[in-house]
Design a protein around this motif. Structure first.
Motif, mmCIF file in Angstrom:
data_model
loop_
_atom_site.group_PDB
_atom_site.id
_atom_site.type_symbol
_atom_site.label_atom_id
_atom_site.label_comp_id
_atom_site.label_asym_id
_atom_site.label_seq_id
_atom_site.Cartn_x
_atom_site.Cartn_y
_atom_site.Cartn_z
ATOM 1 N N LEU A 39 0.923 -1.205 -0.027
ATOM 2 C CA LEU A 39 0.075 0.089 0.132
ATOM 3 C C LEU A 39 0.751 1.206 -0.010
ATOM 4 C CD1 LEU A 39 -0.539 1.807 2.947
ATOM 5 C CD2 LEU A 39 -1.385 -0.513 3.541
ATOM 6 N N ALA A 40 0.302 2.107 -0.658
ATOM 7 C CA ALA A 40 1.020 3.426 -0.591
ATOM 8 C C ALA A 40 -0.055 4.397 0.349
ATOM 9 C CB ALA A 40 1.125 4.062 -1.947
ATOM 10 N N ALA A 41 0.668 5.069 1.140
ATOM 11 C CA ALA A 41 -0.217 5.963 1.982
ATOM 12 C C ALA A 41 0.257 7.398 2.213
ATOM 13 C CB ALA A 41 -0.384 5.367 3.410
ATOM 14 N N SER A 42 -0.295 8.158 2.529
ATOM 15 C CA SER A 42 0.211 9.783 2.883
ATOM 16 C C SER A 42 0.898 9.381 4.276
ATOM 17 C CB SER A 42 -0.785 10.639 2.961
ATOM 18 O OG SER A 42 -1.845 10.501 3.875
ATOM 19 N N ALA A 43 1.750 10.427 4.381
ATOM 20 C CA ALA A 43 2.643 10.305 5.681
ATOM 21 C C ALA A 43 1.797 10.611 7.124
ATOM 22 C CB ALA A 43 3.602 11.356 5.439
ATOM 23 N N ASP A 44 0.620 10.834 6.753
ATOM 24 C CA ASP A 44 -0.330 11.228 8.005
ATOM 25 C C ASP A 44 -1.430 10.003 7.763
ATOM 26 O OD1 ASP A 44 -1.806 12.005 5.863
ATOM 27 O OD2 ASP A 44 -2.724 13.922 6.748
ATOM 28 N N LEU A 66 16.079 -3.673 -2.940
ATOM 29 C CA LEU A 66 16.370 -3.452 -4.011
ATOM 30 C C LEU A 66 14.977 -3.005 -4.975
ATOM 31 C CD1 LEU A 66 18.152 -3.095 -6.608
ATOM 32 C CD2 LEU A 66 17.883 -5.274 -7.134
ATOM 33 N N GLU A 67 13.961 -3.812 -4.942
ATOM 34 C CA GLU A 67 12.744 -3.539 -5.534
ATOM 35 C C GLU A 67 11.534 -2.566 -5.162
ATOM 36 O OE1 GLU A 67 11.963 -4.436 -8.586
ATOM 37 O OE2 GLU A 67 13.606 -6.335 -8.815
ATOM 38 N N ALA A 68 11.658 -2.485 -3.797
ATOM 39 C CA ALA A 68 11.018 -1.414 -3.103
ATOM 40 C C ALA A 68 11.533 -0.218 -2.930
ATOM 41 C CB ALA A 68 10.759 -1.878 -1.652
ATOM 42 N N ARG A 69 12.727 -0.033 -3.040
ATOM 43 C CA ARG A 69 13.496 1.275 -3.122
ATOM 44 C C ARG A 69 13.171 1.876 -4.648
ATOM 45 N NH1 ARG A 69 18.936 -0.577 -0.434
ATOM 46 N NH2 ARG A 69 18.245 -0.535 1.794
ATOM 47 N N ARG A 70 12.894 1.206 -5.678
ATOM 48 C CA ARG A 70 12.816 1.524 -7.167
ATOM 49 C C ARG A 70 11.408 2.058 -7.080
ATOM 50 N NH1 ARG A 70 16.002 -3.259 -10.431
ATOM 51 N NH2 ARG A 70 17.766 -2.417 -10.077
ATOM 52 N N SER A 71 10.445 1.121 -6.400
ATOM 53 C CA SER A 71 9.147 1.508 -6.368
ATOM 54 C C SER A 71 8.694 2.688 -5.691
ATOM 55 C CB SER A 71 8.196 0.345 -6.048
ATOM 56 O OG SER A 71 8.395 -0.740 -6.979
ATOM 57 N N SER A 72 9.384 2.918 -4.695
ATOM 58 C CA SER A 72 9.111 3.972 -3.691
ATOM 59 C C SER A 72 9.416 5.301 -4.356
ATOM 60 C CB SER A 72 9.746 3.850 -2.211
ATOM 61 O OG SER A 72 11.150 3.823 -2.383
ATOM 62 N N ALA A 73 10.597 5.227 -4.969
ATOM 63 C CA ALA A 73 10.887 6.474 -5.889
ATOM 64 C C ALA A 73 9.922 6.714 -6.778
ATOM 65 C CB ALA A 73 12.517 6.400 -6.354
ATOM 66 N N ARG A 74 9.481 5.930 -7.688
ATOM 67 C CA ARG A 74 8.382 6.015 -8.777
ATOM 68 C C ARG A 74 7.183 6.655 -8.125
ATOM 69 N NH1 ARG A 74 10.035 0.486 -10.968
ATOM 70 N NH2 ARG A 74 11.758 1.066 -12.199
ATOM 71 N N THR A 78 19.318 10.659 16.667
ATOM 72 C CA THR A 78 20.800 9.881 16.717
ATOM 73 C C THR A 78 21.393 10.431 15.287
ATOM 74 O OG1 THR A 78 19.586 8.272 15.219
ATOM 75 C CG2 THR A 78 19.514 7.795 17.529
ATOM 76 N N GLY A 79 20.780 11.600 15.022
ATOM 77 C CA GLY A 79 21.596 12.209 13.938
ATOM 78 C C GLY A 79 21.992 11.447 12.647
ATOM 79 N N GLN A 80 21.206 10.720 12.322
ATOM 80 C CA GLN A 80 21.094 9.699 10.874
ATOM 81 C C GLN A 80 20.463 10.536 9.761
ATOM 82 O OE1 GLN A 80 23.024 7.139 11.207
ATOM 83 N NE2 GLN A 80 23.408 7.767 13.424
ATOM 84 N N GLY A 81 19.860 11.740 9.883
ATOM 85 C CA GLY A 81 19.263 12.342 8.767
ATOM 86 C C GLY A 81 17.886 12.048 8.760
ATOM 87 N N GLY A 82 17.365 12.416 7.390
ATOM 88 C CA GLY A 82 15.924 11.899 7.079
ATOM 89 C C GLY A 82 15.588 10.460 7.100
ATOM 90 N N PHE A 83 14.257 10.012 7.281
ATOM 91 C CA PHE A 83 13.842 8.936 7.402
ATOM 92 C C PHE A 83 13.975 8.254 5.930
ATOM 93 C CE2 PHE A 83 10.245 6.081 6.138
ATOM 94 C CZ PHE A 83 10.531 4.989 7.096
ATOM 95 N N ARG A 84 14.369 7.224 5.701
ATOM 96 C CA ARG A 84 14.350 6.400 4.259
ATOM 97 C C ARG A 84 13.620 5.210 4.483
ATOM 98 N NH1 ARG A 84 15.772 10.090 1.093
ATOM 99 N NH2 ARG A 84 17.902 10.968 1.424
ATOM 100 N N ALA A 144 7.865 -3.754 5.815
ATOM 101 C CA ALA A 144 8.708 -2.746 5.411
ATOM 102 C C ALA A 144 8.072 -1.713 4.895
ATOM 103 C CB ALA A 144 9.505 -3.288 4.482
ATOM 104 N N THR A 145 8.705 -0.456 5.276
ATOM 105 C CA THR A 145 7.936 0.913 5.083
ATOM 106 C C THR A 145 9.333 1.807 4.536
ATOM 107 O OG1 THR A 145 6.349 0.797 6.857
ATOM 108 C CG2 THR A 145 6.998 2.851 6.078
ATOM 109 N N TYR A 146 9.072 2.339 3.241
ATOM 110 C CA TYR A 146 9.917 3.218 2.737
ATOM 111 C C TYR A 146 9.319 4.447 2.391
ATOM 112 C CZ TYR A 146 11.692 -1.505 1.675
ATOM 113 O OH TYR A 146 12.208 -2.894 1.866
ATOM 114 N N ALA A 147 10.223 5.604 2.534
ATOM 115 C CA ALA A 147 9.863 6.889 2.248
ATOM 116 C C ALA A 147 9.487 6.877 0.585
ATOM 117 C CB ALA A 147 10.688 7.932 2.418
ATOM 118 N N ALA A 148 8.355 7.556 0.200
ATOM 119 C CA ALA A 148 8.023 7.933 -1.057
ATOM 120 C C ALA A 148 7.827 9.303 -1.419
ATOM 121 C CB ALA A 148 6.862 6.749 -1.505
ATOM 122 N N GLY A 149 8.991 9.952 -1.657
ATOM 123 C CA GLY A 149 9.043 11.389 -1.868
ATOM 124 C C GLY A 149 8.804 12.017 -0.654
#
Length: 174
Positions: free
Chosen positions: A25-30, A108-116, A65-71, A83-88
């Motif tokens: 599923l794709a969801a809004s951040a809220d 690998l596949e989820a990172r590609r799809s989350s970018a799209r 922890t100073g690790q930067g933005g969520f990925r 598994a949850t991935y940032a999508a934009g």
């Protein structure tokens, strides 16, 4: 084709490339479901809401922890993975997977799809017209007119509240 249809198409292509996925599923951040490829619609709403909560905690953790933005976030349970991935900038991709999945392939596949998906959602948000500000209705009663030209109206002084004076303290003499 709408952004929702394109996101759903991407979810379906992802599930075709990774057959061990049991839901996507794709969801809004809220926590609002944007598109889902899972049999249980009510369950998708619940997962999206929980994803928003987990996202908030994950963002705080990476900030603290100073690790930067969520990925991404990976949770392994007894019966599989979530598994949850940032999508934009405003969406997330959440996947449910069987325990036998190759986690490297999943990433690998989820990172590609989350970018799209992120690009589709962000583009759709940019195209959305800004809401027009609503005009407030004019007041029904006319504003008071100044007594003299160029001066502001003066409010009459409020009546002083009737408060009894405080008692005075006189020490007793011995």
């Amino acid at each position: 084709m709408t952004a929702e249809a394109e996101v759903l198409g991407e979810l379906r292509r992802l599930r075709a490339r990774v057959p061990q996925l049991t839901g996507a599923l794709a969801a809004s951040a809220d926590g609002l479901v944007l598109a889902r490829d899972a049999a249980d619609a009510e369950g998708a709403e619940h997962v999206a809401a929980l994803t928003a909560t987990a996202l908030g905690v994950a963002q705080r953790l990476t900030d603290a922890t100073g690790q930067g933005g969520f990925r991404e976030l990976l949770v392994q349970g007894e019966h599989g993975y979530v598994a949850t991935y940032a999508a934009g900038g405003s969406a997330v991709l959440t996947l449910l997977a069987e325990p036998r999945i190759n986690v490297g392939r999943l990433h690998l596949e989820a990172r590609r799809s989350s970018a799209r998906i992120g690009a589709l959602v962000d583009e759709a948000l940019e195209r959305r017209p800004e809401p027009r500000p609503q005009r407030r209705p004019e007041p029904r009663t006319p504003a008071p007119t100044p007594a003299k030209s160029g001066s502001l109206p003066v409010r009459p002084p409020a009546a002083a509240p009737a408060v009894p004076p405080l008692p005075t303290h006189h020490p007793k003499e011995a």
